[in-house]
Scaffold this motif. Structure first.
Motif, mmCIF file in Angstrom:
data_model
loop_
_atom_site.group_PDB
_atom_site.id
_atom_site.type_symbol
_atom_site.label_atom_id
_atom_site.label_comp_id
_atom_site.label_asym_id
_atom_site.label_seq_id
_atom_site.Cartn_x
_atom_site.Cartn_y
_atom_site.Cartn_z
ATOM 1 N N TRP A 191 -2.519 0.031 -6.048
ATOM 2 C CA TRP A 191 -1.679 -0.321 -7.201
ATOM 3 C C TRP A 191 -2.332 0.132 -8.500
ATOM 4 C CZ3 TRP A 191 2.502 -0.461 -5.034
ATOM 5 C CH2 TRP A 191 2.981 -1.435 -4.145
ATOM 6 N N GLY A 192 -3.620 -0.095 -8.626
ATOM 7 C CA GLY A 192 -4.302 0.384 -9.824
ATOM 8 C C GLY A 192 -4.317 1.903 -9.897
ATOM 9 N N TYR A 193 -4.478 2.535 -8.743
ATOM 10 C CA TYR A 193 -4.590 3.993 -8.692
ATOM 11 C C TYR A 193 -3.268 4.674 -9.020
ATOM 12 C CZ TYR A 193 -6.532 8.423 -6.901
ATOM 13 O OH TYR A 193 -7.006 9.704 -6.761
ATOM 14 N N ILE A 194 -2.144 4.102 -8.575
ATOM 15 C CA ILE A 194 -0.869 4.760 -8.878
ATOM 16 C C ILE A 194 -0.584 4.713 -10.379
ATOM 17 C CG2 ILE A 194 0.652 2.755 -8.518
ATOM 18 C CD1 ILE A 194 2.684 4.651 -7.254
ATOM 19 N N ALA A 195 -1.030 3.660 -11.059
ATOM 20 C CA ALA A 195 -0.855 3.627 -12.516
ATOM 21 C C ALA A 195 -1.627 4.769 -13.170
ATOM 22 C CB ALA A 195 -1.316 2.278 -13.057
ATOM 23 N N TYR A 255 -1.293 9.777 -2.138
ATOM 24 C CA TYR A 255 -0.413 10.274 -3.192
ATOM 25 C C TYR A 255 -1.233 10.644 -4.424
ATOM 26 C CZ TYR A 255 2.973 9.974 -7.065
ATOM 27 O OH TYR A 255 3.716 10.216 -8.201
ATOM 28 N N GLY A 256 -2.138 9.761 -4.831
ATOM 29 C CA GLY A 256 -2.976 10.046 -5.983
ATOM 30 C C GLY A 256 -3.884 11.235 -5.768
ATOM 31 N N TYR A 257 -4.479 11.335 -4.578
ATOM 32 C CA TYR A 257 -5.334 12.483 -4.288
ATOM 33 C C TYR A 257 -4.527 13.775 -4.374
ATOM 34 C CZ TYR A 257 -9.509 9.904 -2.721
ATOM 35 O OH TYR A 257 -10.635 9.126 -2.663
ATOM 36 N N GLY A 278 -6.097 12.499 5.785
ATOM 37 C CA GLY A 278 -5.300 11.307 5.561
ATOM 38 C C GLY A 278 -3.832 11.511 5.895
ATOM 39 N N ILE A 279 -3.261 12.626 5.474
ATOM 40 C CA ILE A 279 -1.849 12.892 5.772
ATOM 41 C C ILE A 279 -1.640 12.979 7.278
ATOM 42 C CG2 ILE A 279 -0.028 14.630 5.600
ATOM 43 C CD1 ILE A 279 -0.342 12.954 3.065
ATOM 44 N N ASN A 280 -2.522 13.673 7.962
ATOM 45 C CA ASN A 280 -2.394 13.774 9.414
ATOM 46 C C ASN A 280 -2.535 12.412 10.078
ATOM 47 O OD1 ASN A 280 -2.003 16.568 9.419
ATOM 48 N ND2 ASN A 280 -4.186 17.015 9.532
ATOM 49 N N ALA A 335 3.346 9.751 -0.291
ATOM 50 C CA ALA A 335 2.295 10.580 0.312
ATOM 51 C C ALA A 335 2.881 11.833 0.955
ATOM 52 C CB ALA A 335 1.520 9.761 1.342
ATOM 53 N N PHE A 336 3.968 11.681 1.716
ATOM 54 C CA PHE A 336 4.520 12.829 2.432
ATOM 55 C C PHE A 336 5.222 13.808 1.485
ATOM 56 C CE2 PHE A 336 4.729 9.964 6.396
ATOM 57 C CZ PHE A 336 3.466 10.373 6.788
ATOM 58 N N SER A 337 5.902 13.306 0.466
ATOM 59 C CA SER A 337 6.530 14.233 -0.486
ATOM 60 C C SER A 337 5.473 15.022 -1.249
ATOM 61 C CB SER A 337 7.455 13.485 -1.453
ATOM 62 O OG SER A 337 6.740 12.559 -2.250
ATOM 63 N N GLU A 338 4.348 14.387 -1.549
ATOM 64 C CA GLU A 338 3.267 15.099 -2.212
ATOM 65 C C GLU A 338 2.612 16.093 -1.268
ATOM 66 O OE1 GLU A 338 1.064 16.418 -5.280
ATOM 67 O OE2 GLU A 338 2.682 14.946 -5.449
ATOM 68 N N ALA A 339 2.487 15.745 0.012
ATOM 69 C CA ALA A 339 1.934 16.677 0.993
ATOM 70 C C ALA A 339 2.778 17.948 1.069
ATOM 71 C CB ALA A 339 1.852 16.004 2.364
ATOM 72 N N TYR A 340 4.099 17.778 1.003
ATOM 73 C CA TYR A 340 4.990 18.934 1.053
ATOM 74 C C TYR A 340 4.722 19.874 -0.123
ATOM 75 C CZ TYR A 340 9.270 21.635 1.737
ATOM 76 O OH TYR A 340 10.172 22.657 1.960
#
Length: 350
Positions: A191-195, A255-257, A278-280, A335-340
């Motif tokens: 939560w802190g990281y997404i901000a 997602y943040g990474y 992580g995605i895998n 996470a998956f949309s960012e992986a794409y």
């Protein structure tokens, strides 16, 4: 399987399970918006906007700590910023102003409105406040909202950070006056990281808050990196090697990474390897063939009773993970949309 198809099927499953609302549901709608954008899918975008049109009048709303959830919260503010719902300007401003006037503690941190005298603050609020105010401020060209988005994030990161390891505690004053919970909870750090992620992604380049946002983003990114498990997850209690792997926090961190790598803020070699692992892992161990989610803990705000309240033991033994826990879907979609966007167009189970 196609990465974006996985994201959409996860949302479809979530939609079958419950009415999508509250902050975790709005995060899933936000994830679906980003999925549509990543794939340039106009039909999916139309579906997203149709979903948002149900807010506020066609949704059975529970009581909310933050009333902007009634109009779609982060998802509507993002769609407005992107020019998809210009007719929402008055609504966006109304609820941004409400948030600007919401109760705060003596340091200026947004606190639980239902018990103002107790000064209950918790890191989850970073996700509730920062993206909504940031997107609203950009869309409305209202600098006050952007300033407060950055201010709330910096205040909470500074307040909840453990200087010994750089990770975040979840809450303060829930155990007792002036006391922090002992945790370094996976989803709380998420939560802190997404901000921070949204600040570094969308703050105007000339913003006076950008330098600090990037510095804090890198610091939390580094603090979490050593604790990734071999399967690609972060644990419910991040630094405790015997804690279970937890998927919702993992999705938020990934997602943040991904955003940090895409913006050139994170080292490609070290963080790129962690992102791929992580995605895998999230797909292989967090998604079933029926597009159920696994390994996400339920909501837990300072769990436990008596002397064990807010302890590491309480965090890892009481809020146990289960299938299709509703906090999971939004973080998986993000996470998956960012992986794409990084070229991971197919996910495989082996």
């Amino acid at each position: 399987m196609n990465t974006l198809s996985v994201a959409v099927k996860l949302y479809d499953n979530y939609e079958r399970l419950e009415e999508i609302k509250h902050y975790y549901g709005l995060l899933a709608i936000y994830g679906l918006l980003r999925t549509a954008e990543a794939g340039g899918d106009n039909l999916l975008m139309e579906r997203c906007l149709a979903i948002l049109k149900r807010f506020p009048d066609e949704v059975d709303h529970p009581p909310y700590n933050f009333p902007n959830y009634r109009i779609g919260g982060i998802a509507r503010a993002y769609a407005f910023m992107k020019g998809h719902v210009p007719e929402s300007a008055n609504q966006i401003r109304e609820y941004a102003e409400e948030l600007m006037q919401a109760p705060r503690d003596d340091k200026g941190i947004l606190k639980m409105p239902g018990a103002p005298e107790a000064n209950l603050i918790w890191i989850d609020v970073a996700m509730a406040a920062t993206p909504y105010l940031l997107f609203s401020g950009i869309g409305l060209r209202e600098e006050r909202y952007i300033e407060e988005a950055a201010n709330q994030t910096f205040l909470m990161i500074e307040e909840f950070r453990n200087p010994e390891n750089g990770l975040l505690h979840q809450c303060k004053n829930f155990v007792g006056p002036g006391r922090f919970s002992e945790d370094h909870w996976s989803r709380g750090n998420g939560w802190g990281y997404i901000a921070l992620t949204e600040l570094v992604q969308y703050l105007p380049r000339q913003s006076p808050y950008r330098e600090r946002a990037e510095r804090e983003f890198r610091a939390l990114s580094e603090a979490m990196l050593p604790h990734q498990s071999k399967r690609g997850f972060w644990r419910q209690e991040i630094p405790f090697e015997y804690s279970y792997e937890e998927s919702s926090g993992t999705g938020l961190i990934l997602y943040g990474y991904g955003v940090g790598l895409r913006l050139g803020l994170l080292d490609k070699e070290r963080f790129g390897a962690a992102f791929e692992r992580g995605i895998n892992g999230l797909y292989r161990h967090g998604v079933t063939p029926e597009f159920d989610t696994e390994l996400s803990c339920p909501g837990n705000l300072c769990p436990g009773e008596g002397e064990e309240k807010g302890t590491v033991k309480a965090y890892v033994t009481l809020p146990l993970p289960y299938r299709n826990e509703h906090h999971s879907f939004g973080s998986f979609l993000l996470a998956f949309s960012e992986a794409y966007r990084h070229g991971y167009h197919e996910l495989i189970t082996e």
